[in-house]
Enzyme design. Structure first.
Site, PDB file in Angstrom:
ATOM      1  N   GLN A   1       0.854  -1.193   0.000  1.00 11.25           N
ATOM      2  CA  GLN A   1       0.000   0.000   0.000  1.00 11.25           C
ATOM      3  C   GLN A   1       0.889   1.241   0.000  1.00 11.25           C
ATOM      4  OE1 GLN A   1      -2.313   1.639   3.388  1.00 11.25           O
ATOM      5  NE2 GLN A   1      -4.120   0.995   2.229  1.00 11.25           N
TER       6      GLN A   1
ATOM      7  N   TYR B   1      -7.134  11.526   4.105  1.00 12.20           N
ATOM      8  CA  TYR B   1      -5.700  11.688   3.905  1.00 12.20           C
ATOM      9  C   TYR B   1      -5.454  12.676   2.761  1.00 12.20           C
ATOM     10  CZ  TYR B   1      -4.505   7.910   7.131  1.00 12.20           C
ATOM     11  OH  TYR B   1      -4.329   7.149   8.257  1.00 12.20           O
TER      12      TYR B   1
ATOM     13  N   CYS C   1      -3.245  -1.467  19.243  1.00 13.69           N
ATOM     14  CA  CYS C   1      -2.881  -1.151  17.851  1.00 13.69           C
ATOM     15  C   CYS C   1      -2.596   0.337  17.724  1.00 13.69           C
ATOM     16  CB  CYS C   1      -3.965  -1.635  16.890  1.00 13.69           C
ATOM     17  SG  CYS C   1      -5.663  -1.254  17.375  1.00 13.69           S
TER      18      CYS C   1
ATOM     19  N   GLU D   1     -10.708 -19.594  41.811  1.00 11.99           N
ATOM     20  CA  GLU D   1     -11.539 -18.391  41.693  1.00 11.99           C
ATOM     21  C   GLU D   1     -12.598 -18.424  42.787  1.00 11.99           C
ATOM     22  OE1 GLU D   1     -13.572 -15.223  41.284  1.00 11.99           O
ATOM     23  OE2 GLU D   1     -11.756 -15.440  40.067  1.00 11.99           O
TER      24      GLU D   1
ATOM     25  N   ASN E   1     -13.616  -8.252  36.489  1.00 12.27           N
ATOM     26  CA  ASN E   1     -14.249  -6.965  36.181  1.00 12.27           C
ATOM     27  C   ASN E   1     -14.788  -6.881  34.763  1.00 12.27           C
ATOM     28  OD1 ASN E   1     -13.822  -5.871  38.721  1.00 12.27           O
ATOM     29  ND2 ASN E   1     -11.821  -5.032  38.175  1.00 12.27           N
TER      30      ASN E   1
ATOM     31  N   LYS F   1     -20.739  -3.455  24.422  1.00  8.89           N
ATOM     32  CA  LYS F   1     -19.535  -4.104  24.950  1.00  8.89           C
ATOM     33  C   LYS F   1     -19.572  -5.613  24.721  1.00  8.89           C
ATOM     34  CE  LYS F   1     -16.897  -2.106  27.383  1.00  8.89           C
ATOM     35  NZ  LYS F   1     -15.635  -1.345  27.157  1.00  8.89           N
TER      36      LYS F   1
ATOM     37  N   ALA G   1      -8.769 -18.759  48.142  1.00 10.46           N
ATOM     38  CA  ALA G   1      -7.380 -19.180  48.323  1.00 10.46           C
ATOM     39  C   ALA G   1      -6.891 -18.839  49.731  1.00 10.46           C
ATOM     40  CB  ALA G   1      -6.494 -18.504  47.283  1.00 10.46           C
TER      41      ALA G   1
END
Length: 678
Positions: A110, A184, A374, A436, A444, A454, A481
Site C-alpha cells: 500500500q 488523507y 494497535c 476463583e 471486572n 460491549k 485461596a
C-alpha cells in the site's frame, strides 16, 4: 471441517488477472516498529506479515508505505519507503514476499501520498506541513498547512510510479493506492471542502480526482496493464463540520463526499484503471468511521459497499468488524461485496481464517475494538501490537516454547489476567490449577461487558472460559485461596491475579443511601434503575459508558467529572473511541458537567460545585432518583501482601490489576509475560 454455509468465503476470486485462493484479505494497518532506518522491513515486520499468511488469508495488503520522505517528512525509522534506499528495501521485502508466497498468499504494497492536514502533530516538522490548499491542522488548528505547488503534485505522482516499480521488483503481486479515503492528503484533493485550488488539480470533479487518476495511469504504463492496482476508498465522508462526524442514525448535512458523488467517483476511478476498491466510509473529522470502536455494530459498511458494488464491475473489498463468518458469507452471497477484509481481528488472532476453514470459529480470540494495543500502542511507543495478543508485532521474539522442566502452577484469580497466565503456562506444558472465589470467570470484565455495545468484552470472557477447557486448566470455582490450600498443592509457582474493586473516597458523605450504587452494581442489575433521573459520578471510561447505556435505555442522565474532559482527554485513549463516545453522549442528550466536583449525596440527589467556585462555595443541588458512583478502581493485593513471603513456594508473582488498577491490556500482557518465562 469447513461448514457448508461458509464455503463461499473459500472460493477463489480475482483482482484483475491475479487469482486469490480465497475471499479473505488482511486490511492495511500502519506498521510502526516494523521498519529500519533505510525504510525497509525489519525482522519484526517480516514475521508479522508471514504469521498472517500462515494463518490462511488469501491476500495481504500492507500498512502504508511512503512514496517519498521529503515533502512531508517523517523521522526514520517510522514507515516503509521504497524510494529512500531501494536496494535495502528490495532485499528485505523480497525475502518477505517469497516466504508469504510459500503459503499461497498474495501481497500488495500500500503506497501513500501522506496525511496532509490530517497529520498527527509532531509526526512531521512544521515546515513540512502540506495540504491541497492552505488549511489548519485537524488536531491542532494553530498549525497551518501550506498549499502544494502543481510541480510538487506531479512529483508525488512520479514517486508513486517509482515506488510501484520497486515494489514489483521486490515481489509484491500488486499495489494499493492510499488513499481516496479517511481524509488523507489524496482524499483532501478530491473534496471541495478542502480543495480550493485553481490549477488542474482543483475545481471541477475531474480536476479534483485527477491526482488519483494520474497515479494509476502512471503505474500501469510502467508496471504493465495487468499489474493489479487497488484503491483504498471511502465512499462517503460522514462529516458535518471540521472535527465533527455524523453518527449512525444521525440526520446531518454532509460537507465531505456525499453518496451521490461517492458512487460517481467509484465508477470514474474504475474506468481510470483501478482493479479493486477497498471500501469504507469516513474522514479524519469522523475518524471513528474508519477505525470503528466497539460502539458500532459489526458490518457497519454494508450499505456503502452494496451501493458501490451496484455501480462498478471490479471487486469490492469490505472490512468493518467482519470476522463472524455468518456475517461475511451473507455479505458475499447477497452481492454486498466480493471479498472480506479483516484488520484488527488478524492482530488479535492471526489464525482467524484457518479456524473458520476448520469450523472452529468459537476458538477465535476476539478483537475488542478498543484500539489500546494497535493505534494506542503505536502512538505511545511506536510499535504495533494488540491488547489481547501480546505477541502481535513481535511474533518470533514472543513465540511460546515448551517448558524445559514442567512445573506445578497455581493461579489465584479468574479474571482475564489470571486466565491468560493459566492458559499460557498450560500450553507450555505446566500443570495448572486456577482458583476463583466467585461462581464465574471473568472478573471486572463481567460487569464491563453488560452494555450491548460491549459485546466483544463479553465474548472475550466466553473465549477465555473455553480456553481453560481446551488447555486442560483445572478450574476450581467458589474457592477462596488460603495459605493452607495453596501449599497443599505442592506448587512450584503461585501467580496472584486477584484484580481490583470499585473504590470511593473516604470523605464522601451519603454513599450509603439506598438510591446510591456503584457502576458495577448498576451494570449487573440495570433493572434497579427504576426512576427517570440518573446522575453518574466519574467521567472515566466506566462512568461515561454507564451514562451512555442508561441514556440509550431512555433515562435522563447527568454525568459529573472533576477534570476538564472525559476519559482523561483525547490522549488517554484512542482518539477514534474518544471522539465517538463524546459525540454519542451528546447525541443521547447526556448532560455532561466537567470541571464539576461532588460535595455530598442527599436524599434527593447530590450537592456539587464548579471548579470556579472557591472552597466549595456556591453549592448547587442536582435532583436525581439514582446516583451511580464510577470513581475508579483499587488494586486488590491484600492476599498477595499477606502470603507472598509466607508461602513455601519457589516463585511467587503478582500481576494485572492486583498490582495496580489499569486496563484489560495490561492484565493480559502481564499474564502472558510471566507465564511465557516459567
Amino acid at each position: 471441517m469447513l461448514k457448508q454455509e461458509h464455503r463461499v468465503l473459500f472460493e477463489s476470486m480475482q483482482i484483475g488477472q491475479l487469482k486469490l485462493k480465497n475471499r479473505y484479505s488482511m486490511a492495511p494497518m500502519g506498521t510502526l516498529g516494523c521498519v529500519d532506518g533505510d525504510g525497509a522491513y525489519n525482522k519484526r515486520g517480516q514475521d508479522y506479515y508471514i504469521a498472517r499468511a500462515r494463518g490462511g488469508v488469501g491476500l495481504i495488503i500492507t500498512g502504508v508505505q511512503m512514496v517519498e520522505n521529503e515533502l512531508e517528512q517523517f523521522p526514520m525509522p517510522s514507515l516503509p519507503c521504497p524510494t529512500v534506499n531501494p536496494v535495502a528495501y528490495v532485499r528485505s521485502a523480497r525475502e518477505m514476499t517469497e516466504r508469504i508466497h510459500s503459503y499461497g498468499t498474495k501481497i500488495f504494497a500500500q503506497l501513500t501520498a501522506g496525511w496532509g492536514r490530517s497529520c498527527i502533530p509532531g509526526f512531521t516538522p512544521l515546515d513540512k506541513s502540506i495540504a491541497p490548499s492552505a488549511a489548519p491542522n485537524r488536531f491542532d488548528p494553530s498549525i497551518e498547512h501550506r498549499e502544494l505547488t502543481t510541480e510538487e503534485v506531479k512529483y508525488f505522482i512520479s514517486k508513486f510510479v517509482e515506488s510501484a516499480a520497486i515494489a514489483q521488483k521486490a515481489g509484491f503481486d500488486g499495489v494499493e493506492i492510499h488513499a481516496v479515503h479517511e481524509g488523507y492528503l489524496l482524499d483532501q484533493f478530491t473534496m471541495k471542502f478542502f480543495n480550493k485550488r485553481t490549477d488542474e488539480y482543483g475545481g471541477s470533479f475531474e480536476n479534483r480526482y485527477r491526482f488519483a487518476v494520474e497515479i494509476v495511469e502512471g503505474i500501469k504504463a510502467v508496471c504493465g496493464k495487468h499489474f493489479p492496482v487497488s484503491l483504498r476508498y471511502s465512499v462517503k465522508g460522514n462529516m458535518k463540520a471540521y472535527g465533527q462526524g455524523i453518527l449512525p442514525g444521525e440526520e446531518a448535512e454532509e460537507v465531505g463526499r456525499d453518496m451521490e458523488e461517492g458512487l460517481k467517483a467509484a465508477k470514474y476511478l474504475q474506468d481510470a484503471g483501478y482493479d479493486a476498491l477497498n471500501v469504507d466510509a469516513g474522514t479524519y473529522d469522523s475518524w471513528y468511521w474508519n477505525h470503528p470502536p466497539n460502539y458500532f455494530q459489526p458490518g457497519m459498511y454494508k450499505p456503502y459497499c452494496k451501493a458501490v458494488s451496484e455501480v462498478v464491475d471490479i471487486p469490492v473489498l469490505m472490512a468493518g468488524r467482519m470476522e463472524n463468518p455468518d456475517l461475511a458469507s451473507h455479505a458475499v452471497e447477497n452481492g454486498i461485496c466480493d471479498g472480506i477484509s479483516m484488520g484488527r481481528p488478524l492482530l488479535a488472532d492471526p489464525e482467524v481464517v484457518n479456524k473458520i476453514r476448520r469450523g472452529r470459529f468459537e476458538e477465535v480470540r476476539p478483537c475488542l475494538s478498543c484500539h489500546l494495543g494497535c493505534l494506542g500502542r503505536m502512538a505511545e511507543v511506536g510499535n504495533i501490537s494488540c491488547a489481547v495478543n501480546p505477541s502481535c508485532g513481535r511474533e518470533e521474539e514472543y513465540a511460546l516454547t515448551p517448558a524445559f522442566k514442567p512445573k506445578k502452577v497455581v493461579v489465584i484469580g479468574g479474571g482475564v489476567g489470571g486466565m491468560e497466565a493459566a492458559r499460557i503456562a498450560s500450553e507450555r506444558g505446566h500443570s495448572v490449577i486456577l482458583m476463583e472465589k466467585a461462581s464465574e470467570l471473568g472478573g471486572n470484565v463481567i460487569p464491563g461487558g453488560q452494555p450491548p455495545f460491549k459485546h466483544d468484552d463479553k465474548q472475550l470472557v466466553v473465549w477465555y472460559s473455553g480456553e481453560m477447557e481446551r488447555k486442560a486448566v483445572e478450574v476450581r470455582m467458589n474457592t477462596l485461596a488460603t495459605k493452607e490450600n495453596i501449599e497443599a498443592e505442592n506448587a512450584d509457582v503461585v501467580i496472584f491475579a486477584t484484580g481490583s474493586r470499585p473504590t470511593q473516597p473516604a470523605w464522601l458523605k451519603g454513599a450509603d443511601k439506598p438510591h446510591v450504587m456503584t457502576a458495577e452494581k448498576m451494570l449487573m442489575n440495570p433493572e434497579l434503575i427504576t426512576g427517570d433521573k440518573l446522575t453518574v459520578i466519574g467521567g472515566g471510561l466506566v462512568g461515561s459508558e454507564a451514562a451512555l447505556w442508561m441514556a440509550q435505555r431512555g433515562k435522563s442522565v447527568t454525568l459529573i467529572e472533576a477534570s476538564d474532559d472525559l476519559i482523561g482527554g483525547p490522549h488517554k485513549t484512542c482518539f477514534a473511541n474518544y471522539q465517538m463516545l463524546k459525540e454519542l453522549l451528546e447525541f443521547e442528550n447526556v448532560d455532561v458537567k466537567t470541571s464539576t466536583y461532588l460535595d455530598f449525596i442527599t436524599d434527593t440527589g447530590i450537592m456539587m460545585h464548579s471548579a470556579q467556585a472557591a472552597d466549595g462555595a456556591e453549592l448547587q443541588e442536582l435532583e436525581s432518583d439514582h446516583v451511580v458512583l464510577a470513581m475508579g478502581y483499587k488494586a486488590e493485593h491484600g492476599l498477595f501482601d499477606e502470603l507472598a513471603n509466607e508461602l513455601d513456594v519457589d516463585e511467587v508473582f503478582n500481576i494485572g490489576d492486583s498490582q495496580q488498577a489499569r486496563t484489560i491490556m495490561t492484565a493480559i500482557w502481564d499474564g502472558y509475560e510471566v507465564a511465557r518465562s516459567l
